[in-house]
Design a protein around this motif. Structure first.
Motif, short mmCIF file in Angstrom:
data_model
loop_
_atom_site.label_atom_id
_atom_site.label_comp_id
_atom_site.label_asym_id
_atom_site.label_seq_id
_atom_site.Cartn_x
_atom_site.Cartn_y
_atom_site.Cartn_z
N THR A 365 44.95 124.26 67.99
CA THR A 365 45.55 125.61 68.17
C THR A 365 45.46 126.02 69.90
OG1 THR A 365 43.05 125.90 66.47
CG2 THR A 365 43.48 127.73 68.17
N PRO A 366 47.10 126.92 70.20
CA PRO A 366 47.23 127.44 71.07
C PRO A 366 45.66 128.34 72.44
CG PRO A 366 48.60 127.99 69.60
CD PRO A 366 47.46 127.79 68.90
N LEU A 367 45.05 128.30 71.78
CA LEU A 367 43.60 129.07 72.21
C LEU A 367 43.14 127.89 72.89
CD1 LEU A 367 43.56 132.72 71.51
CD2 LEU A 367 44.83 131.48 73.54
N ARG A 368 43.04 126.83 72.20
CA ARG A 368 41.94 125.75 72.13
C ARG A 368 40.76 125.64 73.06
NH1 ARG A 368 46.52 124.12 71.76
NH2 ARG A 368 47.44 122.24 73.37
N ARG A 369 40.02 126.56 71.46
CA ARG A 369 39.11 126.23 71.62
C ARG A 369 38.01 126.95 69.78
NH1 ARG A 369 36.79 131.95 70.89
NH2 ARG A 369 38.22 133.55 71.83
N LEU A 370 37.48 127.18 68.96
CA LEU A 370 36.74 127.64 67.74
C LEU A 370 36.72 128.67 67.57
CD1 LEU A 370 34.63 124.86 66.31
CD2 LEU A 370 37.26 124.93 65.51
N ALA A 371 37.27 129.14 67.05
CA ALA A 371 37.07 131.31 66.58
C ALA A 371 35.26 131.22 66.80
CB ALA A 371 37.12 131.91 65.42
N THR A 372 34.63 132.16 66.96
CA THR A 372 33.39 132.50 67.09
C THR A 372 33.86 133.78 66.33
OG1 THR A 372 33.51 133.89 68.82
CG2 THR A 372 32.93 131.59 69.44
N PRO A 373 31.71 133.70 66.19
CA PRO A 373 31.66 135.18 64.99
C PRO A 373 31.88 136.20 65.60
CG PRO A 373 30.17 133.35 64.55
CD PRO A 373 30.96 133.18 66.10
N GLU A 374 32.13 136.36 66.61
CA GLU A 374 32.39 137.61 67.30
C GLU A 374 33.98 138.18 67.30
OE1 GLU A 374 28.79 136.36 68.45
OE2 GLU A 374 30.23 135.27 68.57
N ASP A 375 34.34 137.32 67.55
CA ASP A 375 35.86 136.82 67.07
C ASP A 375 36.05 137.42 66.00
OD1 ASP A 375 37.11 136.01 69.55
OD2 ASP A 375 36.83 133.48 68.79
N VAL A 376 35.67 137.10 64.87
CA VAL A 376 35.66 138.16 63.62
C VAL A 376 35.32 139.76 63.81
CG1 VAL A 376 35.63 137.53 61.53
CG2 VAL A 376 35.20 135.55 62.69
N ALA A 377 34.37 139.45 64.14
CA ALA A 377 33.73 141.23 64.41
C ALA A 377 34.35 142.13 64.44
CB ALA A 377 32.41 140.76 65.18
N GLY A 378 35.37 141.01 65.49
CA GLY A 378 36.07 141.94 66.57
C GLY A 378 37.07 142.82 65.96
N ALA A 379 37.77 141.70 65.34
CA ALA A 379 39.09 142.12 64.16
C ALA A 379 38.40 143.05 62.30
CB ALA A 379 39.54 140.84 63.88
N ALA A 380 37.25 143.06 62.93
CA ALA A 380 36.93 143.80 61.22
C ALA A 380 36.63 145.53 61.70
CB ALA A 380 34.98 143.53 60.71
N LEU A 381 35.95 145.65 63.13
CA LEU A 381 35.63 147.03 64.02
C LEU A 381 37.04 147.26 64.54
CD1 LEU A 381 34.71 148.92 65.72
CD2 LEU A 381 35.01 147.69 67.49
N MET A 382 38.04 147.07 64.41
CA MET A 382 39.55 147.16 64.49
C MET A 382 40.52 147.84 63.20
SD MET A 382 43.58 145.32 66.06
CE MET A 382 43.38 144.33 64.49
N LEU A 383 39.90 147.04 62.23
CA LEU A 383 40.36 147.45 60.93
C LEU A 383 39.00 148.77 60.16
CD1 LEU A 383 41.26 143.35 58.78
CD2 LEU A 383 42.61 145.22 60.09
N ALA A 384 37.61 148.37 60.45
CA ALA A 384 37.03 149.83 59.94
C ALA A 384 37.44 150.81 60.95
CB ALA A 384 35.72 149.02 60.54
N SER A 385 38.51 151.01 62.02
CA SER A 385 37.48 151.89 63.12
C SER A 385 39.63 152.32 63.30
CB SER A 385 38.71 151.25 64.56
OG SER A 385 40.37 150.73 64.98
N PRO A 386 39.71 153.96 63.17
CA PRO A 386 40.91 155.67 62.78
C PRO A 386 40.89 154.45 63.54
CG PRO A 386 38.70 156.21 64.03
CD PRO A 386 38.25 154.68 64.30
N TYR A 387 41.97 153.68 64.30
CA TYR A 387 43.32 153.02 64.86
C TYR A 387 44.17 152.53 63.28
CZ TYR A 387 41.35 154.24 69.24
OH TYR A 387 41.33 155.26 70.78
N ALA A 388 43.23 151.79 62.96
CA ALA A 388 43.89 150.85 61.72
C ALA A 388 44.10 152.31 60.24
CB ALA A 388 43.37 149.65 61.19
N GLY A 389 44.02 153.93 60.92
CA GLY A 389 44.06 154.48 59.72
C GLY A 389 45.15 154.25 58.35
N PHE A 390 46.53 153.92 59.36
CA PHE A 390 47.68 153.95 58.31
C PHE A 390 47.82 151.93 57.95
CE2 PHE A 390 52.36 154.03 57.31
CZ PHE A 390 52.41 154.88 56.41
N VAL A 391 46.81 151.26 57.93
CA VAL A 391 46.81 149.85 57.38
C VAL A 391 46.11 149.85 56.36
CG1 VAL A 391 46.54 147.79 58.65
CG2 VAL A 391 47.32 149.47 60.38
#
Length: 405
Positions: A365-391
């Motif tokens: 992994t280039p970032l040299r660590r495992l993913a955390t639950p907060e990493d995934v939560a951030g992605a979920a927030l982005m996809l649920a937000s108005p900023y992903a309105g055309f995604v």
């Protein structure tokens, strides 16, 4: 070497721990009631007086149970799982005796996380009454997040102000982090849990302490009747804008030759069936709000897929196809459907993954660590937000660069 909170790495060969207890008549009576062992030698004074011991003898497994207490509380301590215990009883124990259970670390297998202990119980005067060898597995625990970390971003952006979200499997791991982050960004979050009520209540209290809004809703998301009850409860309080399909089972790791179809079928039922049922039940509300669906997948189902995880991989692959199809079908209704595929996330669902595999994942992994639950939560927030309105129909990789399109 820093243990990073891993109890296994804090242990050393030769390390010792002990605890003592005086055995009472009440202990003997309680043990007989719980075990069903009502041997007169242990319970009947008159009978015991006629034996060579002249008095009642304590159940051997009563004082042997001190070893379980010792293993679970001191050595190795929290998260220890007994694998085996050899026992040789060498002397009887009588009511009123003070016994001391002790354990000494003889070997540590880092790969299997199994610790070998030399165990002994002695009574006053140093007489050995029991000796043996135990093997204990030290479970890997997901790192506990501070309230600051678990509720990171609270009231910073308000990306979901006025929205109502349902997160399935929200009592721990990715679900917990997602519920906390959504609430911190203004959503009223329904925290779905199945059996872990205490963990769900602790999350709810954290959210409320931060000024967020949430409600608990218990339901087994593999059962239609419980899902219907959950959606009725949510509907009685208003609409629904965001559904996060996160609930999932522990991973079955086994070669194909040792699998049966039931294991595959159960994975489909839990992983695909639960998302299918919840999504279908929530769809009227999501259509009414022109809301969005975010489903947690896994990179284990992508590329070469994860070795020996066939039931999990097959079910997650089917879930990917199902959500892509839903994105096409629901797009005209204004409902967005997106997915997240994280690489290995440091949660209790992968607690039995060997350290060797973890290190291989990190090194690739280039970032040299495992993913955390907060990493995934951030992605979920982005996809649920108005900023992903055309995604919609997107499978967002959260892998630290381990997978690249």
């Amino acid at each position: 070497m820093s243990s990073g909170g891993d109890r296994l790495l804090e242990l050393n060969v030769g390390q010792r721990a002990s605890l003592a207890r005086t055995i009472t008549a009440e202990d003997v009576a309680d043990f007989a009631r719980l075990s069903g062992d009502r041997n007169a030698l242990h319970l009947d004074e008159e009978f015991a007086a006629r034996t060579e011991f002249g008095q009642r003898v304590v159940h051997g497994f009563l004082h042997a149970s001190l070893l379980s207490t010792l293993v679970g509380t001191k050595l190795p301590g929290r998260g220890a799982l007994y694998v085996s215990q050899s026992i040789a009883f060498t002397r009887p124990v009588f009511i009123g005796d003070t016994v001391e259970a002790s354990a000494v670390v003889e070997a540590i297998d880092i790969e299997t996380r199994v610790v070998t202990l030399r165990t002994e119980i002695t009574r006053s005067g140093g007489e050995t009454v029991m000796r043996g060898t135990a093997t204990v597995r030290v479970l890997r625990l997901a790192a506990e997040k501070s309230r600051e970390a678990s509720l990171a971003g609270a009231r910073t952006a308000g990306l979901l102000d006025g929205r109502v979200a349902l997160v399935t499997g929200a009592s721990r791991g990715i679900g917990r982090a997602t519920a906390a982050l959504f609430a911190g960004n203004g959503a009223m979050v329904w925290i779905n849990y199945h059996k872990s009520r205490a963990a769900a209540e602790a999350l709810a209290q954290d959210i409320l302490d931060r000024g967020g809004s949430c409600r608990l809703v218990q339901a087994d998301v593999t059962r239609d009747d419980e899902i219907a009850r959950m959606m009725d409860e949510i509907g009685s309080e208003g609409g629904l804008d965001v559904l996060v399909n996160n609930a999932g089972p522990k991973i079955v790791s086994r070669p194909f030759a040792r699998l049966d179809w039931q294991a595959v079928s159960e994975a489909y039922e839990w992983i695909v069936g639960s998302a299918f049922r919840v999504t279908q039940a929530a769809l009227p509300a999501l259509k009414a709000s022109r809301g969005s669906i975010v489903t947690v997948l896994s990179t284990a189902a992508l590329g070469r897929t994860a070795h020996n995880w066939l039931p999990y991989v097959a079910a997650k692959s089917a879930l990917l196809a199902m959500n892509k199809n839903l994105a096409q079908e629901l797009g005209p209704d204004g409902v967005r459907v997106n997915m997240i595929s994280p690489s290995m996330v440091d949660t209790d669902l992968v607690s039995d993954v060997p350290d060797r595999m973890r290190q291989m994942t990190i090194s690739g992994t280039p970032l040299r660590r495992l993913a955390t639950p907060e990493d995934v939560a951030g992605a979920a927030l982005m996809l649920a937000s108005p900023y992903a309105g055309f995604v919609t129909g997107e499978n967002l990789l959260v892998t630290g660069g381990a997978y690249m399109h």
